[in-house]
Design a protein around this motif. Structure first.
Motif, PDB file in Angstrom:
ATOM      1  N   PHE A 212       0.821  -1.202   0.000  1.00 54.33           N
ATOM      2  CA  PHE A 212       0.000   0.000   0.000  1.00 54.33           C
ATOM      3  C   PHE A 212       0.858   1.257   0.000  1.00 54.33           C
ATOM      4  CE2 PHE A 212      -2.725  -3.305   1.529  1.00 54.33           C
ATOM      5  CZ  PHE A 212      -3.971  -2.995   1.008  1.00 54.33           C
ATOM      6  N   ALA A 213       0.403   2.253  -0.735  1.00 53.70           N
ATOM      7  CA  ALA A 213       1.107   3.531  -0.822  1.00 53.70           C
ATOM      8  C   ALA A 213       0.592   4.477   0.258  1.00 53.70           C
ATOM      9  CB  ALA A 213       0.887   4.155  -2.196  1.00 53.70           C
ATOM     10  N   GLY A 214       1.501   4.960   1.096  1.00 56.80           N
ATOM     11  CA  GLY A 214       1.094   5.908   2.114  1.00 56.80           C
ATOM     12  C   GLY A 214       0.605   7.215   1.527  1.00 56.80           C
ATOM     13  N   SER A 215       1.132   7.577   0.333  1.00 60.75           N
ATOM     14  CA  SER A 215       0.767   8.855  -0.283  1.00 60.75           C
ATOM     15  C   SER A 215      -0.685   8.886  -0.735  1.00 60.75           C
ATOM     16  CB  SER A 215       1.688   9.152  -1.466  1.00 60.75           C
ATOM     17  OG  SER A 215       1.619   8.092  -2.410  1.00 60.75           O
ATOM     18  N   THR A 216      -1.220   7.716  -1.122  1.00 62.79           N
ATOM     19  CA  THR A 216      -2.601   7.665  -1.618  1.00 62.79           C
ATOM     20  C   THR A 216      -3.519   6.816  -0.762  1.00 62.79           C
ATOM     21  OG1 THR A 216      -2.170   5.737  -3.022  1.00 62.79           O
ATOM     22  CG2 THR A 216      -1.757   7.907  -3.984  1.00 62.79           C
ATOM     23  N   GLY A 217      -2.941   5.887  -0.011  1.00 65.46           N
ATOM     24  CA  GLY A 217      -3.745   4.945   0.749  1.00 65.46           C
ATOM     25  C   GLY A 217      -4.223   3.777  -0.092  1.00 65.46           C
ATOM     26  N   ASN A 218      -3.858   3.754  -1.377  1.00 64.69           N
ATOM     27  CA  ASN A 218      -4.305   2.713  -2.294  1.00 64.69           C
ATOM     28  C   ASN A 218      -3.257   1.614  -2.435  1.00 64.69           C
ATOM     29  OD1 ASN A 218      -6.659   4.203  -2.859  1.00 64.69           O
ATOM     30  ND2 ASN A 218      -5.608   5.352  -4.480  1.00 64.69           N
ATOM     31  N   GLN A 219      -3.729   0.455  -2.907  1.00 62.21           N
ATOM     32  CA  GLN A 219      -2.826  -0.642  -3.181  1.00 62.21           C
ATOM     33  C   GLN A 219      -2.033  -0.350  -4.447  1.00 62.21           C
ATOM     34  OE1 GLN A 219      -4.796  -4.394  -3.330  1.00 62.21           O
ATOM     35  NE2 GLN A 219      -2.910  -5.587  -3.277  1.00 62.21           N
ATOM     36  N   TYR A 220      -0.722  -0.729  -4.413  1.00 60.90           N
ATOM     37  CA  TYR A 220       0.078  -0.543  -5.613  1.00 60.90           C
ATOM     38  C   TYR A 220      -0.442  -1.449  -6.730  1.00 60.90           C
ATOM     39  CZ  TYR A 220       3.619   2.111  -3.080  1.00 60.90           C
ATOM     40  OH  TYR A 220       4.280   3.068  -2.359  1.00 60.90           O
ATOM     41  N   PRO A 221      -0.436  -0.974  -7.963  1.00 58.32           N
ATOM     42  CA  PRO A 221      -0.861  -1.826  -9.072  1.00 58.32           C
ATOM     43  C   PRO A 221      -0.008  -3.087  -9.146  1.00 58.32           C
ATOM     44  CG  PRO A 221      -0.622   0.455  -9.782  1.00 58.32           C
ATOM     45  CD  PRO A 221      -0.042   0.367  -8.401  1.00 58.32           C
ATOM     46  N   ASP A 222      -0.668  -4.240  -9.242  1.00 59.09           N
ATOM     47  CA  ASP A 222       0.029  -5.512  -9.271  1.00 59.09           C
ATOM     48  C   ASP A 222      -0.024  -6.036 -10.695  1.00 59.09           C
ATOM     49  OD1 ASP A 222      -0.472  -8.774  -7.686  1.00 59.09           O
ATOM     50  OD2 ASP A 222       1.248  -7.868  -8.645  1.00 59.09           O
ATOM     51  N   GLU A 223       0.861  -5.529 -11.543  1.00 58.50           N
ATOM     52  CA  GLU A 223       0.800  -5.892 -12.945  1.00 58.50           C
ATOM     53  C   GLU A 223       2.186  -5.927 -13.565  1.00 58.50           C
ATOM     54  OE1 GLU A 223      -0.113  -1.437 -14.781  1.00 58.50           O
ATOM     55  OE2 GLU A 223      -1.778  -2.758 -14.236  1.00 58.50           O
ATOM     56  N   SER A 224       2.297  -6.663 -14.648  1.00 61.53           N
ATOM     57  CA  SER A 224       3.567  -6.775 -15.357  1.00 61.53           C
ATOM     58  C   SER A 224       3.803  -5.547 -16.229  1.00 61.53           C
ATOM     59  CB  SER A 224       3.562  -8.032 -16.232  1.00 61.53           C
ATOM     60  OG  SER A 224       4.694  -8.056 -17.082  1.00 61.53           O
ATOM     61  N   LEU A 225       5.085  -5.227 -16.443  1.00 64.50           N
ATOM     62  CA  LEU A 225       5.472  -4.176 -17.383  1.00 64.50           C
ATOM     63  C   LEU A 225       6.117  -4.779 -18.624  1.00 64.50           C
ATOM     64  CD1 LEU A 225       6.914  -1.493 -14.926  1.00 64.50           C
ATOM     65  CD2 LEU A 225       4.637  -1.574 -15.953  1.00 64.50           C
ATOM     66  N   GLY A 226       5.819  -6.055 -18.860  1.00 65.94           N
ATOM     67  CA  GLY A 226       6.341  -6.723 -20.047  1.00 65.94           C
ATOM     68  C   GLY A 226       7.843  -6.897 -19.998  1.00 65.94           C
ATOM     69  N   ALA A 227       8.508  -6.525 -21.081  1.00 67.43           N
ATOM     70  CA  ALA A 227       9.961  -6.703 -21.175  1.00 67.43           C
ATOM     71  C   ALA A 227      10.709  -5.929 -20.096  1.00 67.43           C
ATOM     72  CB  ALA A 227      10.445  -6.272 -22.562  1.00 67.43           C
ATOM     73  N   LEU A 228      10.096  -4.850 -19.587  1.00 66.98           N
ATOM     74  CA  LEU A 228      10.752  -4.058 -18.537  1.00 66.98           C
ATOM     75  C   LEU A 228      10.926  -4.843 -17.239  1.00 66.98           C
ATOM     76  CD1 LEU A 228       9.222  -0.473 -18.861  1.00 66.98           C
ATOM     77  CD2 LEU A 228      11.603  -1.131 -19.201  1.00 66.98           C
ATOM     78  N   ASP A 229      10.153  -5.900 -17.063  1.00 67.01           N
ATOM     79  CA  ASP A 229      10.311  -6.720 -15.864  1.00 67.01           C
ATOM     80  C   ASP A 229      11.700  -7.351 -15.799  1.00 67.01           C
ATOM     81  OD1 ASP A 229       7.765  -6.119 -15.105  1.00 67.01           O
ATOM     82  OD2 ASP A 229       6.888  -8.046 -15.677  1.00 67.01           O
ATOM     83  N   TYR A 230      12.342  -7.519 -16.962  1.00 68.33           N
ATOM     84  CA  TYR A 230      13.640  -8.185 -17.024  1.00 68.33           C
ATOM     85  C   TYR A 230      14.769  -7.250 -17.448  1.00 68.33           C
ATOM     86  CZ  TYR A 230      10.364 -12.032 -16.921  1.00 68.33           C
ATOM     87  OH  TYR A 230       9.340 -12.871 -16.561  1.00 68.33           O
ATOM     88  N   ARG A 231      14.419  -6.101 -17.985  1.00 70.98           N
ATOM     89  CA  ARG A 231      15.416  -5.107 -18.399  1.00 70.98           C
ATOM     90  C   ARG A 231      14.935  -3.732 -17.947  1.00 70.98           C
ATOM     91  NH1 ARG A 231      19.363  -5.545 -21.734  1.00 70.98           N
ATOM     92  NH2 ARG A 231      18.925  -3.535 -22.700  1.00 70.98           N
ATOM     93  N   TYR A 232      15.123  -3.489 -16.643  1.00 68.31           N
ATOM     94  CA  TYR A 232      14.573  -2.274 -16.045  1.00 68.31           C
ATOM     95  C   TYR A 232      15.713  -1.312 -15.713  1.00 68.31           C
ATOM     96  CZ  TYR A 232      11.321   0.533 -13.324  1.00 68.31           C
ATOM     97  OH  TYR A 232      10.516   1.561 -12.863  1.00 68.31           O
ATOM     98  N   PRO A 233      15.521  -0.016 -15.957  1.00 72.67           N
ATOM     99  CA  PRO A 233      16.588   0.954 -15.654  1.00 72.67           C
ATOM    100  C   PRO A 233      16.985   0.915 -14.178  1.00 72.67           C
ATOM    101  CG  PRO A 233      14.881   1.954 -17.000  1.00 72.67           C
ATOM    102  CD  PRO A 233      14.346   0.631 -16.555  1.00 72.67           C
ATOM    103  N   SER A 234      18.272   0.734 -13.933  1.00 72.88           N
ATOM    104  CA  SER A 234      18.780   0.668 -12.558  1.00 72.88           C
ATOM    105  C   SER A 234      20.228   1.136 -12.543  1.00 72.88           C
ATOM    106  CB  SER A 234      18.650  -0.760 -12.025  1.00 72.88           C
ATOM    107  OG  SER A 234      19.265  -1.684 -12.895  1.00 72.88           O
ATOM    108  N   TRP A 235      20.799   1.204 -11.339  1.00 71.26           N
ATOM    109  CA  TRP A 235      22.176   1.662 -11.155  1.00 71.26           C
ATOM    110  C   TRP A 235      22.837   0.760 -10.154  1.00 71.26           C
ATOM    111  CZ3 TRP A 235      17.852   4.526 -11.656  1.00 71.26           C
ATOM    112  CH2 TRP A 235      17.809   5.430 -12.715  1.00 71.26           C
ATOM    113  N   ILE A 236      24.058   0.340 -10.463  1.00 71.22           N
ATOM    114  CA  ILE A 236      24.739  -0.624  -9.619  1.00 71.22           C
ATOM    115  C   ILE A 236      26.143  -0.147  -9.266  1.00 71.22           C
ATOM    116  CG2 ILE A 236      23.452  -2.577 -10.574  1.00 71.22           C
ATOM    117  CD1 ILE A 236      26.001  -3.244 -12.210  1.00 71.22           C
TER     118      ILE A 236
END
Length: 238
Positions: A212-236
């Motif tokens: 749940f998001a404290g900013s809205t009180g709503n549940q976070y969307p529980d859904e796939s982002l397709g190819a982004l699920d495996y190649r998502y912008p990040s920093w290491i």
């Protein structure tokens, strides 16, 4: 991977915090407890819970239940500066929570790296994320922030990340300290700047976060982002 997860939470926040819709104690308490038990079911063995409203989240019976699963729980709590929180917002408060944990946690003193997750949120594919970090011998990994409109924002997603204590103290805590929600300057903006200046960009497995998001009180969307699920912008960083 013998992981340690720091859970940051504020069970009873004061009124008047910018961009905070979930303020009911019961809802925050139940959702935070649910997330902690999910972490335990995922195989996490060391959990540090830090509450900024002087509340002890788990009762003795719940702690004993977790101990039967070989989960060690450390509960820290302090009373935050309500006036500063109203002026600066929840991002500023989050930084103070992490700082307090680093200064006072016995479990965190035993490790050099930790996962941080905002209370009321858990990572459904945590085992895969932890394996990726271990196999690549990463010392830090942060992910970009995806908005509800499915557009990558100039923010870091600070709900969940993996970091070293040194990197956190040197770069992340100072970034949090610059946050000022009332002026429209979020902590995630300053954190992204610190991260991009000190870590290397990469595409990696995306943490699948629920809760749940404290900013809205709503549940976070529980859904796939397709190819982004495996190649998502990040920093290491190592």
């Amino acid at each position: 991977m013998n992981s340690t997860v720091l859970i940051t939470t504020a069970t009873a926040p004061p009124e008047g915090i910018p961009h905070l819709a979930m303020t009911g104690v019961a809802a925050r308490l139940v959702s935070a407890k649910a997330a902690i038990f999910f972490w335990a079911s995922q195989g996490v063995r060391n959990i540090v819970i830090t509450d900024a409203t002087d509340v002890v989240l788990l009762n003795p019976e719940e702690v004993k239940l977790l101990e039967q699963m070989n989960v060690r729980v450390e509960q820290l709590h302090f009373m935050q500066d309500h006036e500063q929180l109203r002026l600066r917002g929840k991002g500023y408060g989050e930084g103070k929570l992490i700082e307090f944990a680093l200064d006072h946690s016995a479990i965190l003193k035993e490790v050099e790296h930790f996962f941080k997750c905002t209370g009321k949120v858990y990572c459904r594919n945590f085992h895969a994320i932890a394996q990726m970090i271990e196999s690549s011998q990463l010392g830090n990994i942060f992910w970009g922030h995806f908005s509800d409109l499915h557009a990558l924002q100039a923010w870091a997603d600070m709900r969940f990340f993996f970091t070293s204590k040194e990197f956190c103290r040197r770069h992340i805590l100072p970034a949090y300290a610059q946050a000022d929600d009332s002026a429209g300057v979020a902590a995630e903006f300053f954190c992204l700047r610190a991260i991009t200046q000190n870590l290397s960009p990469i595409y990696s497995l995306r943490p699948l976060l629920s809760g749940f998001a404290g900013s809205t009180g709503n549940q976070y969307p529980d859904e796939s982002l397709g190819a982004l699920d495996y190649r998502y912008p990040s920093w290491i960083g190592k």
